[in-house]
Design a protein around this motif. Structure first.
Motif, mmCIF file in Angstrom:
data_model
loop_
_atom_site.group_PDB
_atom_site.id
_atom_site.type_symbol
_atom_site.label_atom_id
_atom_site.label_comp_id
_atom_site.label_asym_id
_atom_site.label_seq_id
_atom_site.Cartn_x
_atom_site.Cartn_y
_atom_site.Cartn_z
ATOM 1 N N GLY A 40 29.742 -12.706 -16.853
ATOM 2 C CA GLY A 40 30.620 -13.625 -17.719
ATOM 3 C C GLY A 40 30.399 -13.470 -18.861
ATOM 4 N N ARG A 41 31.150 -14.251 -19.803
ATOM 5 C CA ARG A 41 30.806 -14.311 -21.343
ATOM 6 C C ARG A 41 30.700 -15.860 -21.935
ATOM 7 N NH1 ARG A 41 34.101 -11.307 -25.912
ATOM 8 N NH2 ARG A 41 34.014 -12.866 -27.570
ATOM 9 N N VAL A 42 29.906 -15.827 -22.625
ATOM 10 C CA VAL A 42 29.571 -17.404 -23.319
ATOM 11 C C VAL A 42 30.076 -17.588 -24.571
ATOM 12 C CG1 VAL A 42 27.982 -19.124 -23.465
ATOM 13 C CG2 VAL A 42 27.756 -17.788 -21.409
ATOM 14 N N SER A 43 31.122 -18.128 -25.128
ATOM 15 C CA SER A 43 31.308 -18.456 -26.478
ATOM 16 C C SER A 43 31.220 -19.518 -27.153
ATOM 17 C CB SER A 43 33.062 -18.045 -26.752
ATOM 18 O OG SER A 43 33.247 -16.579 -26.028
ATOM 19 N N LEU A 44 30.577 -19.949 -28.146
ATOM 20 C CA LEU A 44 30.586 -21.105 -28.857
ATOM 21 C C LEU A 44 31.429 -20.893 -30.264
ATOM 22 C CD1 LEU A 44 26.875 -21.889 -28.475
ATOM 23 C CD2 LEU A 44 28.784 -22.952 -27.127
ATOM 24 N N VAL A 45 32.513 -21.552 -30.191
ATOM 25 C CA VAL A 45 33.371 -21.156 -31.497
ATOM 26 C C VAL A 45 32.699 -21.456 -32.708
ATOM 27 C CG1 VAL A 45 35.450 -21.818 -32.446
ATOM 28 C CG2 VAL A 45 35.502 -21.888 -30.048
ATOM 29 N N GLY A 46 32.576 -20.670 -33.515
ATOM 30 C CA GLY A 46 31.885 -20.759 -34.709
ATOM 31 C C GLY A 46 30.620 -20.329 -35.026
ATOM 32 N N PHE A 47 30.012 -20.434 -33.606
ATOM 33 C CA PHE A 47 28.505 -19.894 -33.783
ATOM 34 C C PHE A 47 28.290 -18.478 -33.183
ATOM 35 C CE2 PHE A 47 24.405 -19.459 -31.267
ATOM 36 C CZ PHE A 47 23.609 -19.710 -32.443
ATOM 37 N N GLY A 48 28.977 -18.231 -32.259
ATOM 38 C CA GLY A 48 29.038 -16.593 -31.544
ATOM 39 C C GLY A 48 29.068 -16.598 -30.147
ATOM 40 N N SER A 49 29.115 -15.375 -29.522
ATOM 41 C CA SER A 49 29.439 -15.160 -28.204
ATOM 42 C C SER A 49 28.336 -13.994 -27.500
ATOM 43 C CB SER A 49 30.940 -14.846 -27.904
ATOM 44 O OG SER A 49 31.114 -13.689 -28.746
ATOM 45 N N TRP A 50 28.031 -14.459 -26.341
ATOM 46 C CA TRP A 50 27.131 -13.600 -25.672
ATOM 47 C C TRP A 50 28.153 -12.888 -24.529
ATOM 48 C CZ3 TRP A 50 25.571 -18.574 -26.911
ATOM 49 C CH2 TRP A 50 24.390 -18.442 -27.581
ATOM 50 N N LYS A 78 24.599 -8.585 -25.187
ATOM 51 C CA LYS A 78 25.056 -8.619 -26.695
ATOM 52 C C LYS A 78 25.431 -9.913 -27.313
ATOM 53 C CE LYS A 78 26.776 -3.904 -26.801
ATOM 54 N NZ LYS A 78 28.035 -3.006 -27.217
ATOM 55 N N PHE A 79 25.322 -10.067 -28.606
ATOM 56 C CA PHE A 79 25.550 -11.462 -29.161
ATOM 57 C C PHE A 79 26.422 -10.799 -30.329
ATOM 58 C CE2 PHE A 79 24.816 -14.354 -32.439
ATOM 59 C CZ PHE A 79 25.274 -15.378 -31.914
ATOM 60 N N LYS A 80 27.364 -11.417 -30.634
ATOM 61 C CA LYS A 80 28.340 -11.218 -31.789
ATOM 62 C C LYS A 80 28.238 -12.719 -32.399
ATOM 63 C CE LYS A 80 32.489 -9.388 -33.098
ATOM 64 N NZ LYS A 80 32.898 -9.983 -34.495
ATOM 65 N N ALA A 81 27.858 -12.756 -33.677
ATOM 66 C CA ALA A 81 28.054 -14.142 -34.384
ATOM 67 C C ALA A 81 29.268 -14.333 -34.930
ATOM 68 C CB ALA A 81 27.118 -13.767 -35.789
ATOM 69 N N GLY A 82 29.475 -15.712 -34.789
ATOM 70 C CA GLY A 82 30.844 -16.292 -35.250
ATOM 71 C C GLY A 82 30.903 -16.331 -36.768
ATOM 72 N N ALA A 83 32.020 -16.628 -37.211
ATOM 73 C CA ALA A 83 32.353 -16.805 -38.592
ATOM 74 C C ALA A 83 31.367 -17.859 -39.447
ATOM 75 C CB ALA A 83 34.062 -17.078 -38.901
ATOM 76 N N ASP A 84 31.356 -18.906 -38.672
ATOM 77 C CA ASP A 84 30.398 -20.035 -39.512
ATOM 78 C C ASP A 84 29.128 -19.744 -39.603
ATOM 79 O OD1 ASP A 84 32.743 -21.522 -39.455
ATOM 80 O OD2 ASP A 84 32.390 -22.900 -37.724
ATOM 81 N N LEU A 85 28.385 -18.971 -38.568
ATOM 82 C CA LEU A 85 27.129 -18.704 -38.517
ATOM 83 C C LEU A 85 26.967 -17.596 -39.440
ATOM 84 C CD1 LEU A 85 24.150 -18.893 -37.404
ATOM 85 C CD2 LEU A 85 24.823 -17.213 -35.530
ATOM 86 N N ASP A 86 27.802 -16.720 -39.349
ATOM 87 C CA ASP A 86 27.721 -15.393 -40.661
ATOM 88 C C ASP A 86 27.883 -15.843 -41.862
ATOM 89 O OD1 ASP A 86 27.803 -12.686 -40.887
ATOM 90 O OD2 ASP A 86 29.683 -12.681 -41.492
#
Length: 90
Positions: A40-50, A78-86
């Motif tokens: 699966g995938r885990v997404s935290l809006v603004g923070f990022g997703s694994w 893989k981790f992709k940073a969200g816009a807020d974290l970036d």
């Protein structure tokens, strides 16, 4: 920051005990791991997703001997940073 420092920070910010903060952090990490293990995938809006990606088998080279070796296929996280974290980092 290591795990114990993160637990201390969570406890201070949330106004809970260190034991409660530790349980919350371990629950979060356990649930993320379980979800990723299932593919699966885990997404935290603004923070990022694994997410999990498959890495194909490939040939590699031993730097000491120069011999070609086989590197097995495996799943990688893989981790992709969200816009807020970036934005916070930059």
């Amino acid at each position: 920051m290591n795990k114990s420092e993160l637990i201390d920070a969570i406890a201070a910010d949330a106004g809970v005990t260190k034991a409660a903060a530790k349980l919350a952090l371990e629950s979060f990490l356990g649930n993320v791991s379980k979800t990723l293990k299932k593919g699966g995938r885990v997404s935290l809006v603004g923070f990022g997703s694994w997410s999990v990606s498959k890495r194909a088998a490939r040939d590699g080279r031993n730097p000491q001997t120069g011999k070609t070796i086989k590197i097995a296929a495996k799943n990688v996280v893989k981790f992709k940073a969200g816009a807020d974290l970036d934005g916070a980092v930059n």
